[in-house]
Design a protein around this motif. Structure first.
Motif, PDB file in Angstrom:
ATOM      1  N   PHE A  96       0.821  -1.207   0.000  1.00 21.06           N
ATOM      2  CA  PHE A  96       0.000   0.000   0.000  1.00 21.06           C
ATOM      3  C   PHE A  96       0.859   1.263   0.000  1.00 21.06           C
ATOM      4  CE2 PHE A  96      -3.244  -3.013   0.449  1.00 21.06           C
ATOM      5  CZ  PHE A  96      -4.413  -2.395   0.031  1.00 21.06           C
ATOM      6  N   GLY A  97       2.079   1.160   0.495  1.00 25.21           N
ATOM      7  CA  GLY A  97       3.009   2.262   0.310  1.00 25.21           C
ATOM      8  C   GLY A  97       3.348   2.455  -1.155  1.00 25.21           C
ATOM      9  N   THR A  98       3.492   1.353  -1.871  1.00 25.05           N
ATOM     10  CA  THR A  98       3.742   1.427  -3.313  1.00 25.05           C
ATOM     11  C   THR A  98       2.543   2.028  -4.032  1.00 25.05           C
ATOM     12  OG1 THR A  98       5.208  -0.501  -3.220  1.00 25.05           O
ATOM     13  CG2 THR A  98       4.274   0.071  -5.377  1.00 25.05           C
ATOM     14  N   LEU A  99       1.340   1.564  -3.696  1.00 31.03           N
ATOM     15  CA  LEU A  99       0.132   2.114  -4.322  1.00 31.03           C
ATOM     16  C   LEU A  99      -0.004   3.605  -4.052  1.00 31.03           C
ATOM     17  CD1 LEU A  99      -2.320  -0.814  -3.489  1.00 31.03           C
ATOM     18  CD2 LEU A  99      -1.619  -0.097  -5.787  1.00 31.03           C
ATOM     19  N   GLU A 100       0.242   4.010  -2.811  1.00 31.16           N
ATOM     20  CA  GLU A 100       0.143   5.433  -2.471  1.00 31.16           C
ATOM     21  C   GLU A 100       1.219   6.247  -3.191  1.00 31.16           C
ATOM     22  OE1 GLU A 100      -0.930   9.081  -0.801  1.00 31.16           O
ATOM     23  OE2 GLU A 100      -2.076   7.203  -0.982  1.00 31.16           O
ATOM     24  N   SER A 101       2.383   5.672  -3.387  1.00 33.16           N
ATOM     25  CA  SER A 101       3.436   6.372  -4.122  1.00 33.16           C
ATOM     26  C   SER A 101       3.075   6.543  -5.590  1.00 33.16           C
ATOM     27  CB  SER A 101       4.760   5.598  -4.001  1.00 33.16           C
ATOM     28  OG  SER A 101       5.191   5.518  -2.659  1.00 33.16           O
ATOM     29  N   LEU A 102       2.392   5.553  -6.152  1.00 40.09           N
ATOM     30  CA  LEU A 102       1.976   5.618  -7.553  1.00 40.09           C
ATOM     31  C   LEU A 102       0.761   6.519  -7.758  1.00 40.09           C
ATOM     32  CD1 LEU A 102       2.329   1.835  -8.473  1.00 40.09           C
ATOM     33  CD2 LEU A 102       3.714   3.706  -9.407  1.00 40.09           C
ATOM     34  N   PHE A 103      -0.155   6.510  -6.778  1.00 41.18           N
ATOM     35  CA  PHE A 103      -1.420   7.229  -6.903  1.00 41.18           C
ATOM     36  C   PHE A 103      -1.659   8.057  -5.638  1.00 41.18           C
ATOM     37  CE2 PHE A 103      -1.652   2.974  -8.860  1.00 41.18           C
ATOM     38  CZ  PHE A 103      -1.694   3.349 -10.201  1.00 41.18           C
ATOM     39  N   PRO A 104      -0.849   9.100  -5.440  1.00 41.70           N
ATOM     40  CA  PRO A 104      -0.880   9.830  -4.170  1.00 41.70           C
ATOM     41  C   PRO A 104      -2.247  10.433  -3.869  1.00 41.70           C
ATOM     42  CG  PRO A 104       0.463  10.984  -5.821  1.00 41.70           C
ATOM     43  CD  PRO A 104       0.148   9.649  -6.378  1.00 41.70           C
ATOM     44  N   GLY A 105      -2.652  10.273  -2.604  1.00 42.21           N
ATOM     45  CA  GLY A 105      -3.900  10.855  -2.130  1.00 42.21           C
ATOM     46  C   GLY A 105      -5.144  10.122  -2.560  1.00 42.21           C
ATOM     47  N   ARG A 106      -4.994   8.892  -3.100  1.00 46.41           N
ATOM     48  CA  ARG A 106      -6.169   8.188  -3.618  1.00 46.41           C
ATOM     49  C   ARG A 106      -6.352   6.783  -3.035  1.00 46.41           C
ATOM     50  NH1 ARG A 106      -5.996   7.570  -9.727  1.00 46.41           N
ATOM     51  NH2 ARG A 106      -8.059   6.702  -9.282  1.00 46.41           N
ATOM     52  N   ILE A 107      -5.490   6.350  -2.143  1.00 49.35           N
ATOM     53  CA  ILE A 107      -5.490   4.953  -1.701  1.00 49.35           C
ATOM     54  C   ILE A 107      -6.022   4.821  -0.277  1.00 49.35           C
ATOM     55  CG2 ILE A 107      -4.072   2.911  -1.281  1.00 49.35           C
ATOM     56  CD1 ILE A 107      -4.387   3.673  -4.255  1.00 49.35           C
ATOM     57  N   ASP A 108      -6.953   3.874  -0.084  1.00 50.49           N
ATOM     58  CA  ASP A 108      -7.485   3.523   1.236  1.00 50.49           C
ATOM     59  C   ASP A 108      -7.076   2.105   1.583  1.00 50.49           C
ATOM     60  OD1 ASP A 108      -8.984   5.935   1.463  1.00 50.49           O
ATOM     61  OD2 ASP A 108     -10.658   5.043   0.353  1.00 50.49           O
ATOM     62  N   LEU A 109      -6.850   1.865   2.865  1.00 54.98           N
ATOM     63  CA  LEU A 109      -6.509   0.528   3.340  1.00 54.98           C
ATOM     64  C   LEU A 109      -7.542   0.098   4.368  1.00 54.98           C
ATOM     65  CD1 LEU A 109      -4.822  -1.991   3.685  1.00 54.98           C
ATOM     66  CD2 LEU A 109      -3.143  -0.657   5.002  1.00 54.98           C
ATOM     67  N   GLY A 110      -8.556  -0.641   3.898  1.00 48.57           N
ATOM     68  CA  GLY A 110      -9.540  -1.227   4.795  1.00 48.57           C
ATOM     69  C   GLY A 110      -9.084  -2.604   5.216  1.00 48.57           C
ATOM     70  N   LEU A 111      -9.195  -2.903   6.506  1.00 48.38           N
ATOM     71  CA  LEU A 111      -8.649  -4.137   7.063  1.00 48.38           C
ATOM     72  C   LEU A 111      -9.724  -4.939   7.776  1.00 48.38           C
ATOM     73  CD1 LEU A 111      -5.450  -2.611   8.701  1.00 48.38           C
ATOM     74  CD2 LEU A 111      -5.506  -3.996   6.618  1.00 48.38           C
ATOM     75  N   GLY A 112      -9.700  -6.249   7.552  1.00 50.18           N
ATOM     76  CA  GLY A 112     -10.542  -7.167   8.292  1.00 50.18           C
ATOM     77  C   GLY A 112      -9.698  -8.221   8.969  1.00 50.18           C
ATOM     78  N   ARG A 113     -10.287  -8.924   9.922  1.00 57.35           N
ATOM     79  CA  ARG A 113      -9.515  -9.936  10.651  1.00 57.35           C
ATOM     80  C   ARG A 113      -9.910 -11.365  10.299  1.00 57.35           C
ATOM     81  NH1 ARG A 113     -11.410 -11.874  15.898  1.00 57.35           N
ATOM     82  NH2 ARG A 113     -13.634 -11.423  16.133  1.00 57.35           N
ATOM     83  N   ALA A 114     -10.982 -11.548   9.514  1.00 59.13           N
ATOM     84  CA  ALA A 114     -11.363 -12.897   9.076  1.00 59.13           C
ATOM     85  C   ALA A 114     -10.438 -13.347   7.950  1.00 59.13           C
ATOM     86  CB  ALA A 114     -12.813 -12.894   8.615  1.00 59.13           C
ATOM     87  N   PRO A 115     -10.393 -14.643   7.639  1.00 59.55           N
ATOM     88  CA  PRO A 115      -9.494 -15.103   6.575  1.00 59.55           C
ATOM     89  C   PRO A 115     -10.009 -14.811   5.170  1.00 59.55           C
ATOM     90  CG  PRO A 115     -10.663 -16.955   7.537  1.00 59.55           C
ATOM     91  CD  PRO A 115     -10.983 -15.762   8.390  1.00 59.55           C
ATOM     92  N   GLY A 116     -11.321 -14.601   5.005  1.00 57.62           N
ATOM     93  CA  GLY A 116     -11.854 -14.383   3.668  1.00 57.62           C
ATOM     94  C   GLY A 116     -11.785 -15.633   2.805  1.00 57.62           C
ATOM     95  N   SER A 117     -11.875 -16.788   3.454  1.00 59.39           N
ATOM     96  CA  SER A 117     -11.728 -18.054   2.731  1.00 59.39           C
ATOM     97  C   SER A 117     -12.255 -19.179   3.608  1.00 59.39           C
ATOM     98  CB  SER A 117     -10.254 -18.308   2.403  1.00 59.39           C
ATOM     99  OG  SER A 117      -9.498 -18.412   3.602  1.00 59.39           O
ATOM    100  N   ASP A 118     -12.224 -20.400   3.071  1.00 55.51           N
ATOM    101  CA  ASP A 118     -12.561 -21.564   3.873  1.00 55.51           C
ATOM    102  C   ASP A 118     -11.332 -22.015   4.671  1.00 55.51           C
ATOM    103  OD1 ASP A 118     -10.911 -22.918   2.043  1.00 55.51           O
ATOM    104  OD2 ASP A 118     -12.615 -23.549   0.817  1.00 55.51           O
ATOM    105  N   GLN A 119     -11.519 -23.024   5.504  1.00 53.55           N
ATOM    106  CA  GLN A 119     -10.428 -23.440   6.391  1.00 53.55           C
ATOM    107  C   GLN A 119      -9.235 -23.993   5.619  1.00 53.55           C
ATOM    108  OE1 GLN A 119     -12.021 -26.106   9.333  1.00 53.55           O
ATOM    109  NE2 GLN A 119     -13.064 -24.473  10.452  1.00 53.55           N
ATOM    110  N   ALA A 120      -9.501 -24.721   4.548  1.00 52.31           N
ATOM    111  CA  ALA A 120      -8.387 -25.286   3.774  1.00 52.31           C
ATOM    112  C   ALA A 120      -7.550 -24.177   3.149  1.00 52.31           C
ATOM    113  CB  ALA A 120      -8.930 -26.224   2.696  1.00 52.31           C
ATOM    114  N   ALA A 121      -8.228 -23.168   2.574  1.00 56.28           N
ATOM    115  CA  ALA A 121      -7.491 -22.055   1.969  1.00 56.28           C
ATOM    116  C   ALA A 121      -6.776 -21.237   3.033  1.00 56.28           C
ATOM    117  CB  ALA A 121      -8.444 -21.177   1.160  1.00 56.28           C
ATOM    118  N   ALA A 122      -7.403 -21.082   4.196  1.00 55.66           N
ATOM    119  CA  ALA A 122      -6.763 -20.335   5.276  1.00 55.66           C
ATOM    120  C   ALA A 122      -5.454 -21.000   5.691  1.00 55.66           C
ATOM    121  CB  ALA A 122      -7.706 -20.223   6.475  1.00 55.66           C
TER     122      ALA A 122
END
Length: 337
Positions: A96-122
């Motif tokens: 996200f530092g790279t994204l912000e460097s490429l597109f200054p003032g336009r990047i958001d970092l939303g964070l979640g704590r779930a895996p976003g997947s099933d147990q095998a993928a996790a």
């Protein structure tokens, strides 16, 4: 009292891969929707991290964010969200530092704590990282320290994020329960709630966030984004027909399945049992399907209930042209009210 036109609207794109389509088609449609959304006045365009799901193309979320940001001009682009438990905080700071460097003032970092997947993928993703959400506050502290030039105490000695350090990448916490709501409040961070799939916890989580809020360098007062599922069309009948694609997707989730987004159907009654129907409709309390007048009525109700500062809208619609039209109608009604 807030008016609808006072509430910024944003897009949550789950990058659906439709039946008969490919991931390449989905990513092409993502950029097309982002360009239209920018023209219609949407504030943010967020993409979600999911894994081992054949119907979602945004698993490499940071890459897709860069794709969208490069193809647009002004709309903010970010994650809704990055599942931090799947990643080393240093790598997310660098990405996200790279994204912000490429597109200054336009990047958001939303964070979640779930895996976003099933147990095998996790298990496949984590490879020795923590296996549940309990490590999230520690990971978050380390991640924030990489952006803060004075945050060395929360990161490994001698380790710095380049690009990343010293850059202003707004961090949001995302949640579908009270854990992240309370943590966001205690840290003075903005909070986004996934009411489009966890409606029963929406109001308790917002109360917990606001009651635990402590002003910070990021925010001086609570700031809430409410996620909604919206399917808009020129008639309510057409919208409810289009929304059967999302209902089929929810039905598969209830049954423990994944798959591509299906075309609309004329009759859901033949697909679900009475118990499944009741469960699904309860989960879709904040999923709205209708014409502009009906959606306006429901948005005003939700605004009164939640006091939302922003909306973020997920529209799981099979036909890309109909999906564009849905977001266009929502933008029009917000602008006019």
């Amino acid at each position: 009292m807030k008016q609808l036109r006072d509430i910024p609207i944003s897009v949550l794109d789950l990058a659906p891969i439709v039946e008969g389509g490919t991931a390449a088609d989905s990513l092409h449609n993502t950029l097309d929707l982002a360009r239209h959304a920018e023209g219609w006045g949407y504030h943010r365009y967020w993409l979600a991290e999911h894994h081992n799901m054949t119907g979602i193309a945004s698993s490499a979320t940071s890459v897709v964010i860069g794709h969208v940001a490069a193809g647009t001009k002004s709309i903010r682009v970010g994650s809704g969200g990055i599942m931090l438990s799947n990643h080393a905080p240093l790598m997310i700071a660098e990405q996200f530092g790279t994204l912000e460097s490429l597109f200054p003032g336009r990047i958001d970092l939303g964070l979640g704590r779930a895996p976003g997947s099933d147990q095998a993928a996790a298990r496949a993703l984590r490879r020795g990282l923590g296996s549940d959400g309990s490590e999230f506050p520690e990971q978050l502290s380390e991640l924030r320290a990489y952006f803060d030039p004075n945050g060395a105490g929360s990161r490994p000695l001698g380790v710095r994020a380049t690009p990343g350090e010293g850059l202003n990448v707004p961090i949001w916490l995302l949640g579908s329960s009270g854990f992240s709501a309370q943590l966001a409040g205690q840290l003075g961070l903005p909070f986004a709630f996934a009411s489009h799939f966890a409606p029963d916890y929406l109001l308790p989580a917002l109360h917990l966030y606001r009651s635990s809020f402590k002003p910070s360098a990021s925010l001086d007062k609570p700031h809430v984004m409410v996620g909604l599922g919206i399917t808009a069309a020129d008639t309510t009948g057409a919208a409810r027909w289009l929304a059967t694609s999302q209902q089929q997707q929810f039905l598969n989730i209830i049954r423990g399945r994944t798959g591509k987004l299906q075309p609309p159907v004329d009759d859901m009654e033949s697909l679900w049992s009475p118990q499944e129907k009741a469960l699904l409709l309860d989960k879709q309390k904040y999923s709205i399907a209708g014409d502009k007048a009906y959606i306006k009525e429901r948005l005003l109700q939700v605004l009164e209930e939640t006091g939302a500062d922003e909306w973020i809208i997920a529209s799981q619609i099979y036909d890309h042209t109909a999906r564009l039209r849905s977001y266009e109608l929502v933008a029009e009604l917000i602008k006019d009210n």
